[in-house]
Design an enzyme around this catalytic site. Structure first.
Site, PDB file in Angstrom:
ATOM      1  N   TYR A 233      -2.056  -1.993  -8.456  1.00 42.51           N
ATOM      2  CA  TYR A 233      -2.945  -2.242  -7.311  1.00 42.51           C
ATOM      3  C   TYR A 233      -2.282  -1.939  -5.971  1.00 42.51           C
ATOM      4  O   TYR A 233      -2.846  -2.233  -4.919  1.00 42.51           O
ATOM      5  CB  TYR A 233      -3.459  -3.685  -7.320  1.00 42.51           C
ATOM      6  CG  TYR A 233      -4.967  -3.791  -7.190  1.00 42.51           C
ATOM      7  CD1 TYR A 233      -5.643  -3.223  -6.097  1.00 42.51           C
ATOM      8  CD2 TYR A 233      -5.732  -4.430  -8.150  1.00 42.51           C
ATOM      9  CE1 TYR A 233      -7.015  -3.313  -5.979  1.00 42.51           C
ATOM     10  CE2 TYR A 233      -7.113  -4.531  -8.039  1.00 42.51           C
ATOM     11  CZ  TYR A 233      -7.737  -3.970  -6.947  1.00 42.51           C
ATOM     12  OH  TYR A 233      -9.102  -4.071  -6.841  1.00 42.51           O
TER      13      TYR A 233
ATOM     14  N   HIS B  27      -4.984  -9.950  -2.139  1.00 44.33           N
ATOM     15  CA  HIS B  27      -3.833 -10.753  -1.702  1.00 44.33           C
ATOM     16  C   HIS B  27      -4.020 -12.251  -1.929  1.00 44.33           C
ATOM     17  O   HIS B  27      -3.092 -13.019  -1.736  1.00 44.33           O
ATOM     18  CB  HIS B  27      -3.468 -10.449  -0.241  1.00 44.33           C
ATOM     19  CG  HIS B  27      -2.644  -9.198  -0.119  1.00 44.33           C
ATOM     20  ND1 HIS B  27      -2.993  -8.020  -0.743  1.00 44.33           N
ATOM     21  CD2 HIS B  27      -1.493  -8.934   0.520  1.00 44.33           C
ATOM     22  CE1 HIS B  27      -2.082  -7.107  -0.470  1.00 44.33           C
ATOM     23  NE2 HIS B  27      -1.161  -7.627   0.296  1.00 44.33           N
TER      24      HIS B  27
HETATM   25  C1  HEM Z   1      -1.415  -0.806   6.914  1.00 47.20           C
HETATM   26  C2  HEM Z   1      -1.639  -1.330   5.755  1.00 47.20           C
HETATM   27  C3  HEM Z   1      -0.628  -1.925   4.811  1.00 47.20           C
HETATM   28  C4  HEM Z   1       0.678  -2.279   5.010  1.00 47.20           C
HETATM   29  C5  HEM Z   1       1.522  -2.145   6.273  1.00 47.20           C
HETATM   30  C6  HEM Z   1       1.173  -2.815   3.760  1.00 47.20           C
HETATM   31  C7  HEM Z   1       2.445  -3.292   3.548  1.00 47.20           C
HETATM   32  C8  HEM Z   1       2.887  -3.916   2.415  1.00 47.20           C
HETATM   33  C9  HEM Z   1       4.195  -4.452   2.198  1.00 47.20           C
HETATM   34  C10 HEM Z   1       5.347  -4.359   3.186  1.00 47.20           C
HETATM   35  C11 HEM Z   1       4.224  -5.018   0.965  1.00 47.20           C
HETATM   36  C12 HEM Z   1       5.406  -5.733   0.288  1.00 47.20           C
HETATM   37  C13 HEM Z   1       6.218  -4.771  -0.543  1.00 47.20           C
HETATM   38  C14 HEM Z   1       5.594  -4.457  -1.870  1.00 47.20           C
HETATM   39  O1  HEM Z   1       5.339  -5.377  -2.687  1.00 47.20           O
HETATM   40  O2  HEM Z   1       5.361  -3.269  -2.158  1.00 47.20           O
HETATM   41  C15 HEM Z   1       2.919  -4.834   0.395  1.00 47.20           C
HETATM   42  C16 HEM Z   1       2.542  -5.298  -0.843  1.00 47.20           C
HETATM   43  C17 HEM Z   1       1.326  -5.045  -1.426  1.00 47.20           C
HETATM   44  N1  HEM Z   1       0.286  -4.293  -0.922  1.00 47.20           N
HETATM   45 FE1  HEM Z   1       0.250  -3.503   0.926  1.00 47.20          FE
HETATM   46  N2  HEM Z   1       0.164  -2.773   2.838  1.00 47.20           N
HETATM   47  C18 HEM Z   1      -0.945  -2.240   3.428  1.00 47.20           C
HETATM   48  C19 HEM Z   1      -2.169  -1.993   2.848  1.00 47.20           C
HETATM   49  C20 HEM Z   1      -2.490  -2.286   1.538  1.00 47.20           C
HETATM   50  C21 HEM Z   1      -3.773  -1.987   0.937  1.00 47.20           C
HETATM   51  C22 HEM Z   1      -4.951  -1.285   1.617  1.00 47.20           C
HETATM   52  C23 HEM Z   1      -3.717  -2.440  -0.333  1.00 47.20           C
HETATM   53  C24 HEM Z   1      -4.873  -2.305  -1.297  1.00 47.20           C
HETATM   54  C25 HEM Z   1      -5.093  -3.016  -2.365  1.00 47.20           C
HETATM   55  C26 HEM Z   1      -2.395  -3.045  -0.540  1.00 47.20           C
HETATM   56  C27 HEM Z   1      -1.944  -3.648  -1.704  1.00 47.20           C
HETATM   57  C28 HEM Z   1      -0.731  -4.286  -1.832  1.00 47.20           C
HETATM   58  C29 HEM Z   1      -0.343  -5.082  -2.999  1.00 47.20           C
HETATM   59  C30 HEM Z   1      -1.174  -5.343  -4.240  1.00 47.20           C
HETATM   60  C31 HEM Z   1       0.936  -5.566  -2.733  1.00 47.20           C
HETATM   61  C32 HEM Z   1       1.775  -6.528  -3.598  1.00 47.20           C
HETATM   62  C33 HEM Z   1       1.618  -7.916  -3.030  1.00 47.20           C
HETATM   63  C34 HEM Z   1       2.491  -8.938  -3.689  1.00 47.20           C
HETATM   64  O3  HEM Z   1       2.882  -8.740  -4.843  1.00 47.20           O
HETATM   65  O4  HEM Z   1       2.768  -9.970  -3.065  1.00 47.20           O
HETATM   66  N3  HEM Z   1      -1.689  -2.916   0.619  1.00 47.20           N
HETATM   67  N4  HEM Z   1       2.128  -4.155   1.291  1.00 47.20           N
END
Ligand code: HEM
Ligand SMILES: *[C@@H]1O[C@H](CO)[C@@H](O)[C@H](O)[C@H]1NC(C)=O
Ligand SMILES: *[C@@H]1O[C@H](CO)[C@@H](O)[C@H](O)[C@H]1NC(C)=O
Ligand SMILES: *[C@@H]1O[C@H](CO)[C@@H](O)[C@H](O)[C@H]1NC(C)=O
Length: 437
Positions: free
Chosen positions: A384, A206
């Protein structure tokens, strides 16, 4: 350094996504002839009117109308070169042999050097495309607000969103998410990846995946495009200064139950994303605005905060004459080095499954031609999204928490303390990322 998603991870979903779109196959005449992507082997397609095209095969090692005929040297190389699957098989088997390689530093260094340079050669550097430019341009090269694109975008004047394949319209996102992305059953990761790893992945990535919600998915706010530790120090001088103590190089902190934690938002006045019900005393302020989302992220934020201040103490002892600024800046560089070392030697090591012992040593590349600049691509971000790593519930000590109890639960951090959280997240196995349906 170029953190890359390891081959295969998340790939299955992308492949099924493309297959689904192929089901409504159609061919269209009279459109931009580059829509069918006729140029192979990374040849570059230029439309010449609406019914012909030219492939530029320069330095692809191929020639012919579609860059499909190998030059003699290319033919020799392709015939001798083992397939990526073979290379992967060799690296993940023959442990005894790798143990010998690992103990001979000359061999280990040579192979590590090859791993780094061959991976680097897979992508264009300097970068070429972005979502709005399918040809090289100064704008795409210099405008750092864009994620770069490893592959050029589909031209706007194509018969379908995917060029010539698939339906005229992309499927409804909700349907797509439910059909392809939604997990029906938790499958523990066969490599026994832990939640500690999963939160590291989320925390680490992130700093460079920060999609600009105002400008849209083509844009990022992480204009450094790499491992700058902006998730610890804040993006931009203004945020950094608010997070700094301006004494002995340290970051601001607070003490709860005798232990060091991040300061509160009201104390340091930086923007953080918290829902209204979170009490002021539990609104922790760290480099990344969104790290209040999950206790796992705030745990890593706290660990790195403590590490920064620990390094400052050591540096001050070594260099009593250094001022705050120099202690801060030097500690930041040290933490960047520590991060990359952990990422290569523990994190990527685990992901790869390689028996080759990976090594972080900048000197490996000092005699190589190597592009040190880095650019984060949309494809990297898409691949990712390792959300399947997350479990159905979280086991902490003897308690079980569902998502409603776990998300934005900033009390948990000091209630349990960092040691307990680390222990619990290390014990719990994460979900398998691929093949979840
Ligand atoms: C309870 C855990 C987590 C929650 C509630 C969560 C929630 C979210 C949300 C709401 C988004 C924004 C929507 C999207 O771009 O799809 C996001 C983006 C993302 N998440 Fe997660 N996530 C979690 C765990 C993880 C984990 C473990 C990874 C592992 C690498 C991850 C990787 C990403 C990435 C790469 C993005 C795109 C970020 C961006 O482009 O700004 N997430 N996540
Ligand atoms: C190049 O590709 C086009 C479109 O796929 C095909 O019609 C043509 O026969 C190919 N040319 C050669 C020389 O293979
Ligand atoms: C980058 O491109 C976007 C979209 O065209 C534009 O809004 C922005 O001002 C550009 N940034 C710079 C620094 O030129
Ligand atoms: C947050 O976690 C604590 C344990 O640290 C728990 O007692 C509390 O119920 C949780 N909060 C919510 C809203 O579930």
């Amino acid at each position: 350094m170029r953190p890359r998603p390891i081959q295969g991870t998340g790939m299955r979903s992308i492949v099924s996504f493309i297959l689904l779109l192929h089901m409504g196959f159609m061919v269209c005449q009279g459109a931009n002839p580059c829509c069918s992507e006729p140029c192979q082997n990374r040849g570059f397609c230029t439309a010449m009117g609406s019914d012909s095209y030219e492939c530029d095969c320069t330095r692809t090692g191929y020639y012919g109308q579609n860059c499909t005929t190998p030059e003699f040297l290319t033919w020799v190389k392709v015939s001798l070169k083992p397939t990526p699957n073979t290379v992967h098989y060799m690296l993940t088997h023959f442990k005894g042999l790798w143990n010998i390689v690992n103990s001979l530093s000359f061999l280990r260094n040579a192979i590590m050097r090859y791993v780094l340079t061959s991976r680097a050669h897979l992508i264009d550097s300097p970068p070429i495309y972005n979502a709005d430019y399918g040809y090289k341009s100064w704008e795409a090269y210099s405008n750092l607000s864009y994620y770069t694109r490893t592959l050029p975008p589909v031209p706007h004047d194509c018969p379908t969103p995917m060029g010539v394949a698939g339906k005229n319209e992309l499927p409804d996102v909700k349907v797509l998410a439910e059909k392809l992305l939604m997990r029906r059953k938790f499958i523990p990761d066969p490599q026994r990846t832990s939640l500690m790893f999963a939160f590291f992945a989320q925390h680490f990535t992130h700093q460079f995946f920060k999609t600009d919600q105002k400008k849209g998915p083509a844009f990022t706010t992480a204009f450094n495009h790499g491992v700058d530790l902006s998730h610890i120090y804040g993006q931009g001088l203004d945020r950094q200064h608010k997070l700094r103590l301006f004494k002995d190089g340290k970051l601001r902190y607070q003490i709860l139950d005798g232990e060091v934690y991040p300061p509160t938002v009201s104390e340091v006045q930086v923007d953080m994303h918290y829902p209204p019900h979170i009490p002021e005393s539990r609104r922790f302020a760290v480099g990344h605005e969104a790290f209040g989302l999950v206790p796992g992220l705030m745990m890593y934020a706290t660990i790195w905060l403590r590490e920064h201040n620990r390094v400052c103490d050591i540096l001050k002892q070594e260099h009593p004459d250094w001022d705050d600024e120099r202690l801060f800046q030097t500690s930041r560089l040290i933490l960047i080095g520590e991060t990359i070392k952990i990422v290569i030697e523990d994190y990527v090591q685990h992901l790869s499954g390689y028996h080759l012992k990976l090594k972080f040593d900048p000197e490996l590349l000092f005699n190589e031609r190597f592009q040190y600049q880095n650019r984060i691509s949309s494809e990297f971000n898409t691949l990712y999204h390792w959300h399947p790593l997350m479990p159905d519930v979280f086991h902490i000590q003897d308690e079980v928490y569902n998502y409603q109890q776990f998300l934005f639960n900033t009390s948990m951090l000091a209630d349990y303390g960092i040691n307990s959280l680390v222990e619990s997240f290390t014990k719990q196995i994460a979900g398998q990322v691929k093949d979840n349906n």
